[in-house]
Design an enzyme around this catalytic site. Structure first.
Site, short mmCIF file in Angstrom:
data_model
loop_
_atom_site.label_atom_id
_atom_site.label_comp_id
_atom_site.label_asym_id
_atom_site.label_seq_id
_atom_site.Cartn_x
_atom_site.Cartn_y
_atom_site.Cartn_z
N GLY A 192 0.94 -1.19 0.04
CA GLY A 192 -0.04 0.16 -0.11
C GLY A 192 1.00 1.27 0.03
O GLY A 192 2.07 1.15 -0.49
N GLY A 193 0.53 2.22 0.60
CA GLY A 193 0.99 3.52 0.35
C GLY A 193 2.35 3.43 1.23
O GLY A 193 3.41 4.33 1.31
N GLY A 245 23.07 11.44 -30.74
CA GLY A 245 22.69 11.86 -29.53
C GLY A 245 23.22 11.23 -28.24
O GLY A 245 23.38 11.99 -27.16
N ALA A 246 23.52 9.90 -28.35
CA ALA A 246 23.90 9.25 -27.11
C ALA A 246 25.21 9.48 -26.87
O ALA A 246 25.73 9.66 -25.83
CB ALA A 246 24.04 7.66 -27.60
C1 HXC Z 1 -3.01 -3.72 12.80
C2 HXC Z 1 -2.15 -5.51 11.92
C3 HXC Z 1 -1.94 -4.97 10.58
C4 HXC Z 1 -2.37 -3.73 10.27
C5 HXC Z 1 -0.98 -7.12 10.71
N1 HXC Z 1 -1.74 -6.76 11.91
N2 HXC Z 1 -1.34 -5.91 9.87
N3 HXC Z 1 -2.55 -5.03 12.87
N4 HXC Z 1 -2.73 -3.05 11.45
N5 HXC Z 1 -2.24 -3.01 9.29
C6 HXC Z 1 -1.63 -7.68 13.06
C7 HXC Z 1 -2.34 -8.94 12.73
O1 HXC Z 1 -3.61 -8.70 13.42
C8 HXC Z 1 -1.60 -9.76 13.80
O2 HXC Z 1 -1.94 -9.62 15.02
C9 HXC Z 1 -0.22 -9.53 13.47
O3 HXC Z 1 0.00 -8.23 13.06
C10 HXC Z 1 0.46 -10.24 12.52
O4 HXC Z 1 -0.10 -10.52 11.38
P1 HXC Z 1 -0.73 -12.04 10.50
O5 HXC Z 1 -1.89 -11.78 9.72
O6 HXC Z 1 -0.78 -12.93 11.58
O7 HXC Z 1 0.69 -12.08 9.77
P2 HXC Z 1 1.14 -12.94 8.64
O8 HXC Z 1 0.13 -14.10 8.32
O9 HXC Z 1 2.39 -13.03 8.22
O10 HXC Z 1 0.50 -11.77 7.42
C11 HXC Z 1 0.98 -10.49 7.35
C12 HXC Z 1 0.23 -9.69 6.27
C13 HXC Z 1 -1.25 -9.34 6.95
C14 HXC Z 1 0.28 -10.05 4.97
C15 HXC Z 1 1.04 -8.26 6.55
O11 HXC Z 1 -1.04 -9.17 8.43
C16 HXC Z 1 -2.04 -8.55 6.38
O12 HXC Z 1 -2.65 -8.70 5.08
N6 HXC Z 1 -2.20 -7.31 6.94
C17 HXC Z 1 -2.88 -6.28 6.67
C18 HXC Z 1 -2.31 -5.53 5.59
C19 HXC Z 1 -3.17 -4.41 4.99
O13 HXC Z 1 -3.79 -4.30 4.10
N7 HXC Z 1 -2.39 -3.13 5.65
C20 HXC Z 1 -2.96 -1.80 5.12
C21 HXC Z 1 -2.44 -1.32 3.86
S1 HXC Z 1 -2.73 0.17 3.40
P3 HXC Z 1 -1.71 -10.72 16.34
O14 HXC Z 1 -2.25 -10.27 17.55
O15 HXC Z 1 -2.43 -11.95 15.83
O16 HXC Z 1 -0.22 -11.02 16.39
C22 HXC Z 1 -1.58 1.13 3.94
C23 HXC Z 1 -2.13 2.46 3.70
C24 HXC Z 1 -0.97 3.22 3.99
O17 HXC Z 1 -1.07 0.60 4.53
C25 HXC Z 1 -1.18 4.66 3.31
C26 HXC Z 1 -0.06 5.63 3.68
C27 HXC Z 1 0.02 6.93 2.84
#
Ligand code: HXC
Length: 519
Positions: free
Chosen positions: A171-172, A406-407
């Site tokens: 993502g971002g 040009g290169a």
């Molecule tokens: C809060 C999060 C989290 C998040 C993971 N966790 N991502 N908590 N916010 N964004 C937590 C889980 O709940 C879990 O907690 C622990 O971290 C580990 O995650 P798992 O899913 O068990 O790990 P894994 O299977 O290795 O998968 C990792 C992952 C997945 C692929 C990153 O967690 C995931 O898809 N997370 C969401 C990703 C996402 O969509 N993020 C937002 C992107 S948009 P526990 O308590 O069980 O340990 C964004 C916008 C930014 O970021 C913009 C900036 C301008």
């Protein structure tokens, strides 16, 4: 509480902080072949040099019962330490705490070390391993990212910024690394994309794996987003140390110097015959780089991307230098969109950080065709010309063989403020190659000749005439566009002497808010 009790409390709190999200999650991190944030930092920095900051920071979120779950340090380990005795600021996201997701307080911790790095003029190294914005915090997390991005932008060109991707970066979140100078990835567990495979499937109906979409192989070969790729985290951390050894601490410093153990006047007879007589035959430009650099060492940037151009760091007489070189082994060393962008960015990095530039030229021209024109070769080529033309660091250019059209201009010619432009005797500096030139100039005359033998004899005669005139360095040297024609085996010495002479060079560009490089 008595003194002893207070000290014990501190020791206990530190131990608690060091456990991050707890032993179970640390074990899970290890089971994926990943190190923890602190293990990574300790492996990268000089032994015992790490000073951790903000170990007791906790998040302030009260949504979704978050107040019940806090961890000391809140998902990122920050501080400073040294690499080969030189200060660096670091942050490493801790995946064991809410998946390393970025909260308001985590952003504040990262911003604090970035601000300190800017104040003292030291590199920032970020280790990314995060699930992105902390979902429970909503806009606070987004604002946190934005604070980091703004600092990345303001720090660009002031202190070097390096991003290591040791886990998810989606993502971002990808934009902080993208705003830094170098991105390093590992072959396992490391991926970067704007949207993951599930979203891709729903929007474009493509079936794609995480690695295909944003793995280290893809980013180091296809997109060019990653500058370095290693098999393991350990290798990547060592490579970071090597990279840091080549670059100054900030834009006000000169390049780092190490003791040179390689004789500066070392001749290499092999160079006198390394270029094949047949101008269409390739050779490996890296052999020339190895031959002239101190101890034959070089650190290549984006080695798997746009391999028709080589960008690398070397040392000459112990001083860091950037080399940009056409690679005749790939696509005959032609300039295309990717090669132009790759080299332009490297030239700008070197110029921003006072790293002198050596350009080794063997370029048949820009790659023709609709593919390149539709992709905007005009602006991409202009990027490279712009980068060279605005660069004020010492610039030495050596034309090894072809330098056409040009290169020729783009590859750091004299009129783009090249300081010393040398050529090997094999150099061919002209508007185009002999056969193309004869076709344009003599096309009508050739068409009139009916006898095939006579036709080829005429073409040969005209090509020879053209080659005698232009397929050598002396026509350009006669005008002073080439400062000297040098013996290839003597190149190392001539390059070192050139850069020694230019070490006191002073050149500034006209005052302006900023330029408008053709992005
Ligand atoms: C809060 C999060 C989290 C998040 C993971 N966790 N991502 N908590 N916010 N964004 C937590 C889980 O709940 C879990 O907690 C622990 O971290 C580990 O995650 P798992 O899913 O068990 O790990 P894994 O299977 O290795 O998968 C990792 C992952 C997945 C692929 C990153 O967690 C995931 O898809 N997370 C969401 C990703 C996402 O969509 N993020 C937002 C992107 S948009 P526990 O308590 O069980 O340990 C964004 C916008 C930014 O970021 C913009 C900036 C301008």
């Amino acid at each position: 509480m008595e003194n002893q009790g207070k000290v014990k409390k501190l020791i206990d709190l530190r131990a608690q902080a060091r456990l991050g999200g707890g032993q179970k999650r640390i074990d899970s991190q290890h089971s994926k072949g990943k190190m923890t944030a602190r293990e990574r930092i300790n492996m990268m920095l000089d032994e015992c040099s790490f000073e951790e900051l903000d170990m007791f920071v906790t998040h302030r979120c009260v949504n979704f019962g978050m107040e019940q779950e806090t961890y000391l340090g809140d998902g990122v380990v920050t501080g400073f330490g040294t690499i080969d005795g030189r200060v660096v600021y670091v942050f490493a996201q801790d995946f064991t705490v809410f998946g390393g997701s970025l909260s308001e307080t985590m952003s504040q911790k990262i911003c604090k070390v970035m601000d300190m790095a800017m104040k003292v003029g030291a590199p920032v190294i970020g280790i990314n391993d995060s699930g992105g914005a902390r979902i429970q915090e909503g806009a606070d997390a987004l604002a946190g990212y934005s604070e980091i991005f703004e600092r990345n932008i303001l720090a660009s060109g002031v202190v070097p910024q390096i991003s290591l991707i040791f886990g998810p970066c989606a993502g971002g979140a990808v934009y902080s690394p993208a705003l830094t100078d170098f991105i390093m990835m590992t072959e396992q567990n490391s991926y970067m994309f704007i949207t993951g495979p599930k979203v891709v499937k729903s929007v474009t109906n493509e079936d794609v794996s995480v690695d295909q979409l944003g793995g280290a192989n893809m980013h180091s070969r296809k997109s060019g987003v990653a500058h370095f790729k290693t098999s393991t985290e350990e290798e990547c951390l060592q490579l970071t140390r090597t990279l840091i050894s080549y670059i100054p601490q900030n834009n006000m410093e000169n390049v780092p110097e190490v003791e040179c153990t390689d004789p500066i006047n070392r001749l290499d007879d092999v160079l006198n015959s390394i270029v094949p007589d047949n101008p269409n035959k390739p050779y490996d430009m890296k052999e020339i780089i190895r031959s002239i650099a101190d101890n034959g060492d070089f650190l290549e940037v984006q080695p798997l991307y746009a391999q028709n151009i080589i960008c690398c760091f070397v040392r000459f007489n112990g001083k860091s230098t950037g080399i940009i070189a056409n690679q005749p082994k790939f696509l005959a060393g032609v300039l295309d969109c990717d090669a132009s962008r790759k080299a332009a960015r490297f030239v700008r990095f070197c110029d921003a950080f006072n790293i002198p530039i050596l350009t080794l030229v063997d370029v048949p021209g820009f790659l023709p065709g609709t593919g390149q024109e539709y992709a905007g070769i005009i602006v991409h080529g202009a990027k490279l010309m712009f980068a060279y033309g605005e660069a004020t660091v010492p610039k030495v250019t050596i034309t090894i063989r072809k330098s056409y059209g040009g290169a020729h201009i783009v590859m750091s010619c004299k009129q783009l403020r090249g300081d010393l432009n040398y050529a090997w005797p094999n150099a061919e500096i002209a508007v185009m190659g002999a056969s193309g030139a004869v076709e344009v100039l003599e096309g009508k005359a050739i068409a009139k000749i009916e006898n095939a033998d006579e036709k080829s004899a005429y073409i040969l005669e005209k090509e020879t005439e053209y080659k005698d005139k232009f397929a050598n360095p002396y026509a350009a040297a006669a005008r002073g566009y080439i400062d000297d024609v040098i013996e290839p085996r003597n190149t190392r010495f001539r390059v070192i002497r050139a850069f020694e002479t230019l070490s006191t060079k002073r050149l500034t560009n006209p005052l302006k808010k900023h330029d408008n490089i053709p992005l």
